[in-house]
Design a protein around this motif. Structure first.
Motif, PDB file in Angstrom:
ATOM      1  N   PRO A  94      82.164  -5.554  63.237  1.00 31.99           N
ATOM      2  CA  PRO A  94      81.935  -4.856  61.966  1.00 31.99           C
ATOM      3  C   PRO A  94      83.122  -3.968  61.595  1.00 31.99           C
ATOM      4  CG  PRO A  94      80.734  -3.778  63.742  1.00 31.99           C
ATOM      5  CD  PRO A  94      81.318  -5.039  64.326  1.00 31.99           C
ATOM      6  N   THR A  95      83.079  -3.458  60.381  1.00 36.69           N
ATOM      7  CA  THR A  95      84.115  -2.554  59.885  1.00 36.69           C
ATOM      8  C   THR A  95      84.198  -1.306  60.767  1.00 36.69           C
ATOM      9  OG1 THR A  95      83.813  -3.314  57.612  1.00 36.69           O
ATOM     10  CG2 THR A  95      84.848  -1.161  57.916  1.00 36.69           C
ATOM     11  N   ILE A  96      85.419  -0.915  61.104  1.00 38.07           N
ATOM     12  CA  ILE A  96      85.627   0.249  61.968  1.00 38.07           C
ATOM     13  C   ILE A  96      85.546   1.544  61.180  1.00 38.07           C
ATOM     14  CG2 ILE A  96      87.305   1.421  63.467  1.00 38.07           C
ATOM     15  CD1 ILE A  96      88.364  -1.340  64.237  1.00 38.07           C
ATOM     16  N   ALA A  97      86.205   1.575  60.017  1.00 35.52           N
ATOM     17  CA  ALA A  97      86.238   2.800  59.213  1.00 35.52           C
ATOM     18  C   ALA A  97      86.594   2.442  57.774  1.00 35.52           C
ATOM     19  CB  ALA A  97      87.257   3.793  59.779  1.00 35.52           C
ATOM     20  N   THR A  98      86.325   3.358  56.873  1.00 39.53           N
ATOM     21  CA  THR A  98      86.743   3.213  55.478  1.00 39.53           C
ATOM     22  C   THR A  98      87.485   4.469  55.055  1.00 39.53           C
ATOM     23  OG1 THR A  98      84.645   4.125  54.668  1.00 39.53           O
ATOM     24  CG2 THR A  98      84.781   1.723  54.919  1.00 39.53           C
ATOM     25  N   TRP A  99      88.399   4.307  54.114  1.00 42.42           N
ATOM     26  CA  TRP A  99      89.106   5.469  53.571  1.00 42.42           C
ATOM     27  C   TRP A  99      89.456   5.196  52.115  1.00 42.42           C
ATOM     28  CZ3 TRP A  99      94.478   5.123  52.269  1.00 42.42           C
ATOM     29  CH2 TRP A  99      95.088   3.928  52.658  1.00 42.42           C
ATOM     30  N   THR A 100      89.666   6.253  51.361  1.00 43.12           N
ATOM     31  CA  THR A 100      89.892   6.145  49.924  1.00 43.12           C
ATOM     32  C   THR A 100      91.224   6.770  49.555  1.00 43.12           C
ATOM     33  OG1 THR A 100      87.509   6.261  49.520  1.00 43.12           O
ATOM     34  CG2 THR A 100      88.965   6.694  47.644  1.00 43.12           C
ATOM     35  N   ARG A 107      89.051  -0.724  53.755  1.00 44.12           N
ATOM     36  CA  ARG A 107      88.311  -0.869  55.004  1.00 44.12           C
ATOM     37  C   ARG A 107      89.258  -1.234  56.142  1.00 44.12           C
ATOM     38  NH1 ARG A 107      83.751  -5.178  53.932  1.00 44.12           N
ATOM     39  NH2 ARG A 107      85.558  -6.231  52.988  1.00 44.12           N
ATOM     40  N   ILE A 108      89.101  -0.550  57.255  1.00 42.95           N
ATOM     41  CA  ILE A 108      89.847  -0.881  58.468  1.00 42.95           C
ATOM     42  C   ILE A 108      88.925  -1.724  59.347  1.00 42.95           C
ATOM     43  CG2 ILE A 108      90.977   0.020  60.536  1.00 42.95           C
ATOM     44  CD1 ILE A 108      91.708   2.507  58.989  1.00 42.95           C
ATOM     45  N   GLU A 109      89.279  -2.988  59.520  1.00 48.24           N
ATOM     46  CA  GLU A 109      88.467  -3.920  60.296  1.00 48.24           C
ATOM     47  C   GLU A 109      89.207  -4.346  61.551  1.00 48.24           C
ATOM     48  OE1 GLU A 109      87.592  -6.996  57.522  1.00 48.24           O
ATOM     49  OE2 GLU A 109      86.026  -5.841  56.511  1.00 48.24           O
ATOM     50  N   ALA A 110      88.445  -4.772  62.552  1.00 48.47           N
ATOM     51  CA  ALA A 110      89.013  -5.018  63.877  1.00 48.47           C
ATOM     52  C   ALA A 110      90.106  -6.085  63.855  1.00 48.47           C
ATOM     53  CB  ALA A 110      87.899  -5.421  64.852  1.00 48.47           C
ATOM     54  N   LEU A 111      89.831  -7.217  63.194  1.00 55.36           N
ATOM     55  CA  LEU A 111      90.805  -8.303  63.208  1.00 55.36           C
ATOM     56  C   LEU A 111      92.091  -7.954  62.470  1.00 55.36           C
ATOM     57  CD1 LEU A 111      91.597 -11.141  64.029  1.00 55.36           C
ATOM     58  CD2 LEU A 111      90.428 -12.000  61.999  1.00 55.36           C
ATOM     59  N   ALA A 251     106.173  -3.646  57.287  1.00 55.72           N
ATOM     60  CA  ALA A 251     105.402  -3.127  56.162  1.00 55.72           C
ATOM     61  C   ALA A 251     104.090  -3.891  56.004  1.00 55.72           C
ATOM     62  CB  ALA A 251     106.229  -3.213  54.881  1.00 55.72           C
ATOM     63  N   LEU A 252     104.145  -5.217  56.108  1.00 59.21           N
ATOM     64  CA  LEU A 252     102.929  -6.025  55.976  1.00 59.21           C
ATOM     65  C   LEU A 252     101.954  -5.772  57.127  1.00 59.21           C
ATOM     66  CD1 LEU A 252     104.472  -9.402  54.793  1.00 59.21           C
ATOM     67  CD2 LEU A 252     103.044  -7.861  53.432  1.00 59.21           C
ATOM     68  N   GLY A 253     102.494  -5.613  58.337  1.00 58.15           N
ATOM     69  CA  GLY A 253     101.642  -5.331  59.486  1.00 58.15           C
ATOM     70  C   GLY A 253     100.898  -4.022  59.331  1.00 58.15           C
ATOM     71  N   ILE A 254     101.597  -2.986  58.878  1.00 60.20           N
ATOM     72  CA  ILE A 254     100.956  -1.684  58.653  1.00 60.20           C
ATOM     73  C   ILE A 254      99.919  -1.793  57.537  1.00 60.20           C
ATOM     74  CG2 ILE A 254     101.363   0.672  57.851  1.00 60.20           C
ATOM     75  CD1 ILE A 254     104.087   0.539  59.246  1.00 60.20           C
ATOM     76  N   GLY A 255     100.257  -2.580  56.505  1.00 61.15           N
ATOM     77  CA  GLY A 255      99.314  -2.773  55.402  1.00 61.15           C
ATOM     78  C   GLY A 255      98.037  -3.449  55.865  1.00 61.15           C
ATOM     79  N   LEU A 256      98.167  -4.479  56.698  1.00 65.67           N
ATOM     80  CA  LEU A 256      96.988  -5.148  57.244  1.00 65.67           C
ATOM     81  C   LEU A 256      96.147  -4.201  58.094  1.00 65.67           C
ATOM     82  CD1 LEU A 256      98.313  -8.653  58.354  1.00 65.67           C
ATOM     83  CD2 LEU A 256      96.540  -8.230  56.660  1.00 65.67           C
ATOM     84  N   ALA A 257      96.818  -3.472  58.977  1.00 64.51           N
ATOM     85  CA  ALA A 257      96.109  -2.586  59.897  1.00 64.51           C
ATOM     86  C   ALA A 257      95.335  -1.508  59.163  1.00 64.51           C
ATOM     87  CB  ALA A 257      97.097  -1.961  60.889  1.00 64.51           C
ATOM     88  N   LEU A 258      95.875  -1.020  58.054  1.00 64.17           N
ATOM     89  CA  LEU A 258      95.241   0.069  57.319  1.00 64.17           C
ATOM     90  C   LEU A 258      94.298  -0.403  56.230  1.00 64.17           C
ATOM     91  CD1 LEU A 258      98.244   2.566  56.953  1.00 64.17           C
ATOM     92  CD2 LEU A 258      96.380   2.598  58.629  1.00 64.17           C
ATOM     93  N   GLY A 259      94.139  -1.726  56.092  1.00 60.13           N
ATOM     94  CA  GLY A 259      93.220  -2.249  55.089  1.00 60.13           C
ATOM     95  C   GLY A 259      93.787  -2.269  53.682  1.00 60.13           C
ATOM     96  N   LEU A 260      95.113  -2.159  53.541  1.00 58.86           N
ATOM     97  CA  LEU A 260      95.727  -2.194  52.218  1.00 58.86           C
ATOM     98  C   LEU A 260      95.893  -3.609  51.716  1.00 58.86           C
ATOM     99  CD1 LEU A 260      98.480   0.521  52.796  1.00 58.86           C
ATOM    100  CD2 LEU A 260      96.365   0.770  51.489  1.00 58.86           C
ATOM    101  N   ILE A 261      95.896  -4.586  52.632  1.00 58.31           N
ATOM    102  CA  ILE A 261      96.045  -6.004  52.268  1.00 58.31           C
ATOM    103  C   ILE A 261      94.733  -6.730  52.575  1.00 58.31           C
ATOM    104  CG2 ILE A 261      97.274  -8.140  52.772  1.00 58.31           C
ATOM    105  CD1 ILE A 261      99.705  -6.475  53.440  1.00 58.31           C
TER     106      ILE A 261
END
Length: 261
Positions: A94-100, A107-111, A251-261
């Motif tokens: 499930p989703t780990i955390a959300t931020w605005t 949403r920050i998700e595990a995968l 940049a893309l890796g950080i974006g994925l990890a933080l739920g920006l992508i």
């Protein structure tokens, strides 16, 4: 415009990585992730990676060293199963955390967190001259297969480790390239088998015609890049390109990890 971007990435990455032995999957997966869910992007990248390696196999595969393959590719295939199973498991969490931020919820998700972190880590390794010079003695080939196969199954990031371990195996340039290609094909077939079982039993709806269209275009562009690369590129040492690609990956890796992508 998005599909043109993916096509350009596939073409350039395939051409530039023909002789380095790695980079296509590492570069292409974040591009796919801009268009589709991360777990689908990894599977789509694996399809393109396999198709491109089969094409390169036809060009250079006959020069592969069977003894090195036995010591490296068999452990890699076994570890790829474990990495792919972990990928499937992470996609179920499930989703780990959300931020605005700026009125948008992320949403920050595990995968995506795991894959984004890996991409960022590999980007930093690409920027490191010490890692570029890293080589392991031939006696560590089975260990190299395990490491390369596991990360290949999990995220597609297999080539950098494969190169680091194969480079000291006493192979000619032609045998080194061919052996790496055959090993990559074996890992790709293995992980696609696990991904395919997962998708065809649980997530078939994600494999839409649009996904296959993007995969097909990317595969064709990768073929073209590999063909042109085999004709005009004798030695790729474009450090500026490496730095640019690594910075983009970071940049893309950080974006994925933080739920920006």
């Amino acid at each position: 415009m998005d599909i043109l971007f993916v096509a350009l990435v596939a073409f350039l990455a395939s051409g530039l990585t023909l002789f380095s032995g790695f980079g296509l999957g590492t570069i292409l997966m974040p591009a796919f992730a801009l268009l589709m869910p991360v777990e689908v992007a990894i599977g789509a990248t694996a399809v393109v990676h396999l198709a491109n390696n089969l094409f390169k196999l036809a060009l250079v595969g006959r020069r592969a060293d069977p003894r090195v393959l036995l010591r490296f590719a068999v452990p890699a295939a076994l570890a790829a199963v474990l990495g792919a199973l972990l990928l499937v498991r992470l996609s179920d969490l499930p989703t780990i955390a959300t931020w605005t931020a700026f009125g948008s919820e992320h949403r920050i998700e595990a995968l995506p967190l795991a894959i984004g972190t890996l991409i960022a880590a590999f980007a930093l390794l690409e920027l490191s001259p010490a890692f570029a010079r890293l080589q392991f003695p031939a006696r560590f080939l089975p260990l190299g297969g395990l490491v390369s196969g596991f990360f290949g199954g999990l995220s597609g990031n297999q080539g950098a480790f494969r190169t680091a371990f194969l480079i000291k195996a006493g192979l000619s340039k032609e045998a080194f390239i061919a052996t790496g290609v055959v090993a990559a094909v074996i890992v790709d077939v293995t992980r696609l088998s696990v991904y395919g079982l997962s998708h065809f039993t649980r997530d078939f709806a994600d494999l839409t015609p649009d996904v296959w269209t993007v995969v097909g275009v990317a595969a064709l562009c990768a073929f073209l890049g590999a063909f042109i690369g085999s004709r005009i590129l004798k030695k790729v040492t474009l450090r500026g390109v490496q730095i640019t690609v690594a910075a983009t990956m970071l940049a893309l890796g950080i974006g994925l990890a933080l739920g920006l992508i």
